[in-house]
Design a protein around this motif. Sequence first.
Motif, mmCIF file in Angstrom:
data_model
loop_
_atom_site.group_PDB
_atom_site.id
_atom_site.type_symbol
_atom_site.label_atom_id
_atom_site.label_comp_id
_atom_site.label_asym_id
_atom_site.label_seq_id
_atom_site.Cartn_x
_atom_site.Cartn_y
_atom_site.Cartn_z
ATOM 1 N N HIS A 42 0.856 -1.202 -0.022
ATOM 2 C CA HIS A 42 -0.077 0.030 -0.060
ATOM 3 C C HIS A 42 0.851 1.058 0.060
ATOM 4 C CE1 HIS A 42 -3.168 2.882 2.360
ATOM 5 N NE2 HIS A 42 -3.083 2.960 1.036
ATOM 6 N N LEU A 43 0.827 2.002 -0.882
ATOM 7 C CA LEU A 43 1.492 3.193 -1.054
ATOM 8 C C LEU A 43 0.394 4.518 -1.243
ATOM 9 C CD1 LEU A 43 3.705 2.718 -4.244
ATOM 10 C CD2 LEU A 43 4.247 2.419 -1.914
ATOM 11 N N HIS A 44 0.611 5.382 -0.069
ATOM 12 C CA HIS A 44 -0.394 6.455 0.266
ATOM 13 C C HIS A 44 0.114 7.924 0.049
ATOM 14 C CE1 HIS A 44 -3.831 8.635 1.638
ATOM 15 N NE2 HIS A 44 -2.910 9.447 2.473
ATOM 16 N N PHE A 45 -0.424 8.762 -0.755
ATOM 17 C CA PHE A 45 -0.207 10.119 -0.796
ATOM 18 C C PHE A 45 -1.611 11.064 -0.502
ATOM 19 C CE2 PHE A 45 2.023 7.287 -3.763
ATOM 20 C CZ PHE A 45 3.017 7.356 -3.444
ATOM 21 N N ASP A 46 -1.082 11.960 0.349
ATOM 22 C CA ASP A 46 -2.151 12.949 0.844
ATOM 23 C C ASP A 46 -2.529 14.026 -0.404
ATOM 24 O OD1 ASP A 46 -2.853 11.993 3.240
ATOM 25 O OD2 ASP A 46 -1.326 13.186 4.281
ATOM 26 N N SER A 47 -1.367 14.413 -1.189
ATOM 27 C CA SER A 47 -1.636 15.137 -2.308
ATOM 28 C C SER A 47 -0.557 14.927 -3.371
ATOM 29 C CB SER A 47 -1.116 16.934 -1.778
ATOM 30 O OG SER A 47 -0.836 17.555 -2.755
ATOM 31 N N LEU A 48 -0.911 15.421 -4.467
ATOM 32 C CA LEU A 48 0.076 15.415 -5.812
ATOM 33 C C LEU A 48 0.337 16.569 -6.397
ATOM 34 C CD1 LEU A 48 -0.974 11.833 -7.715
ATOM 35 C CD2 LEU A 48 0.781 12.290 -5.945
ATOM 36 N N ILE A 49 0.055 17.672 -5.773
ATOM 37 C CA ILE A 49 0.144 19.015 -6.270
ATOM 38 C C ILE A 49 1.360 19.798 -5.964
ATOM 39 C CG2 ILE A 49 -0.946 21.495 -6.666
ATOM 40 C CD1 ILE A 49 -3.597 20.018 -6.603
ATOM 41 N N GLY A 50 2.231 20.226 -6.463
ATOM 42 C CA GLY A 50 3.329 20.930 -6.041
ATOM 43 C C GLY A 50 4.490 20.099 -6.215
ATOM 44 N N LEU A 51 5.706 20.784 -5.944
ATOM 45 C CA LEU A 51 7.089 20.102 -6.170
ATOM 46 C C LEU A 51 7.199 19.158 -5.174
ATOM 47 C CD1 LEU A 51 9.812 20.090 -7.775
ATOM 48 C CD2 LEU A 51 10.555 21.687 -5.967
ATOM 49 N N GLU A 52 6.913 19.292 -3.794
ATOM 50 C CA GLU A 52 7.268 18.240 -2.632
ATOM 51 C C GLU A 52 6.435 16.927 -2.709
ATOM 52 O OE1 GLU A 52 6.975 18.128 2.165
ATOM 53 O OE2 GLU A 52 7.363 20.145 1.143
ATOM 54 N N ALA A 53 5.177 17.458 -3.182
ATOM 55 C CA ALA A 53 4.306 16.178 -3.320
ATOM 56 C C ALA A 53 4.839 15.169 -4.472
ATOM 57 C CB ALA A 53 2.962 16.750 -3.449
ATOM 58 N N SER A 54 5.105 15.947 -5.614
ATOM 59 C CA SER A 54 5.373 15.257 -6.791
ATOM 60 C C SER A 54 6.763 14.545 -6.440
ATOM 61 C CB SER A 54 5.649 16.032 -8.062
ATOM 62 O OG SER A 54 4.258 16.723 -8.254
ATOM 63 N N ASP A 55 7.500 15.067 -5.953
ATOM 64 C CA ASP A 55 8.723 14.214 -5.600
ATOM 65 C C ASP A 55 8.766 13.267 -4.831
ATOM 66 O OD1 ASP A 55 10.238 16.178 -6.822
ATOM 67 O OD2 ASP A 55 11.125 17.188 -5.162
ATOM 68 N N ASP A 56 7.766 13.219 -3.632
ATOM 69 C CA ASP A 56 7.543 12.380 -2.719
ATOM 70 C C ASP A 56 6.824 11.095 -3.566
ATOM 71 O OD1 ASP A 56 6.984 10.977 -0.141
ATOM 72 O OD2 ASP A 56 4.937 11.387 -0.410
ATOM 73 N N PHE A 57 5.929 11.440 -4.512
ATOM 74 C CA PHE A 57 5.176 10.379 -5.401
ATOM 75 C C PHE A 57 6.109 9.435 -6.086
ATOM 76 C CE2 PHE A 57 3.402 9.182 -9.442
ATOM 77 C CZ PHE A 57 2.512 8.257 -9.079
ATOM 78 N N TYR A 58 7.090 10.125 -6.722
ATOM 79 C CA TYR A 58 7.917 9.478 -7.646
ATOM 80 C C TYR A 58 8.972 8.723 -6.818
ATOM 81 C CZ TYR A 58 6.291 11.160 -12.112
ATOM 82 O OH TYR A 58 5.336 11.484 -13.101
ATOM 83 N N ALA A 59 9.461 9.170 -5.634
ATOM 84 C CA ALA A 59 10.491 8.560 -5.056
ATOM 85 C C ALA A 59 9.772 7.174 -4.387
ATOM 86 C CB ALA A 59 10.987 9.604 -3.757
ATOM 87 N N LYS A 60 8.546 7.202 -3.726
ATOM 88 C CA LYS A 60 7.912 6.023 -3.170
ATOM 89 C C LYS A 60 7.843 5.214 -4.427
ATOM 90 C CE LYS A 60 6.021 8.192 1.047
ATOM 91 N NZ LYS A 60 4.880 8.192 1.681
ATOM 92 N N VAL A 61 7.362 5.584 -5.601
ATOM 93 C CA VAL A 61 6.937 4.591 -6.739
ATOM 94 C C VAL A 61 8.213 3.902 -6.994
ATOM 95 C CG1 VAL A 61 6.159 4.360 -9.130
ATOM 96 C CG2 VAL A 61 4.740 5.609 -7.262
ATOM 97 N N PHE A 62 9.224 4.756 -7.310
ATOM 98 C CA PHE A 62 10.675 4.196 -7.766
ATOM 99 C C PHE A 62 11.197 3.114 -6.637
ATOM 100 C CE2 PHE A 62 11.223 8.474 -10.589
ATOM 101 C CZ PHE A 62 10.837 7.755 -11.471
#
Length: 430
Positions: free
Chosen positions: A261-281
């Motif tokens: 399970h990978l969870h993200f509270d937001s995908l808007i903005g630099l920090e949120a997008s970085d967090d998304f790609y970091a966890k998926v990678f």
Amino acid sequence: MGASMNLKELRTMSMKPLHVNPLKLSQPMGATLAFLGIKNCMPLMHGAQGCASFTKVLFTRHFNDPIAIQTTAVNDITAVIDGGDKGISEAVENITKKVTPDLVGLFTTGMTETKGDDIKGATLLLKEKQKMVYVHTPDFEGGLESGWSLSVQNIITQLIEPTTQVKKDKVLLIPNVNFSPIEVEKLKEALELLDLVVFALPDLSDSLDGHLGVKQGALSSGGISVSDIEKLGDAGAVITIGRSVKKCGELFYEKFPQSTHLHFDSLIGLEASDDFYAKVFEFLQCKSVPSVVKRWRARLQDVLLDTHFTLGKAKILIADEPDSAYAMSKALREAGSTCEAYIAQRSEIQEAFTCKMQIGDFEEVEKRLPEMDMLIANYHGERLAHKHHKALLIRGFPNYEQVGIGLRYNILYEGSCAFLCEVNNLLAHH
């Protein structure tokens, strides 16, 4: 006031006993949207005819597309003498006389919940005639986000078949209700770029995206198929976007512990997008980043530089659903803006806000608006923005003013560029 309430809860809690000019939408409306993201599905609202009519009109005007929905049409007589099963049985019979749905999504309203109708029992009585999913969505509690989330939870519980197999490259994507159809599609494409097979639940990307079909159907015209939902148990990962759907991912993981399970509270903005790609990678154990991802990240960095002159001194008031308000406020604060937020319903995400936040309505929004530069709200905020001569960015449900709502894209690096530039340009030219 409970002794357990802490100071932070007190600071973020509206003490007003009622909504005067409501910002929130009801749980059955969230359930309607969720079932419209399933192919050949008929949402069936168990309540008065007016409840379904209001929902149908609101979403038809918002999306500029026909909306499939039926009702059990409970009236003042059947509300007293019927326990619910007869009205539901007659509604399903009427639906199947005209069309052949793959699924009927049955959900309640405040009246039928107050009556205590046994929708689970009614569904079991009809299981030989029609495949159904039932959800309790009383409109005297929760809102749009919780109605969507409860529907997804019940779809996972009632439809997905048990399995112990797992496919590492198969992903179940669960967006929150605030995602536009094109945002769901763009997020699927971003994951498919990493060689993943993605199934969104629900999937509005090809059901309410405003495409011109061969003919107007009586059922939902696109979305994930029921057969694909039933086989989702072997997904190697479940990705949830937004705190309102976090429980959906937890429920899926509890049922299928072989997944991640990978969870993200937001995908808007630099920090949120970085967090998304970091966890998926990290999940995929990727060591190289696609060049297109690097390029859009660099563009977003440049947009942050270009917009900080305007956004850095802007005071922005956001009135929207909790997950959407959190995501936008986080991205705008990243660019230097001063934000305040009013959210439509209680949510676990309210603890994560880094700006002043309250649960409120448009009456309270209007009181704060004179001190702000911009209002971000749904169509009902337009009158307030004009009255107080403030810049306006329309987001959320409903939006009767603009076309192309389903094509708006504000997530990940590319969408964040568009969002920040749009806010900047509105402020600069107001």
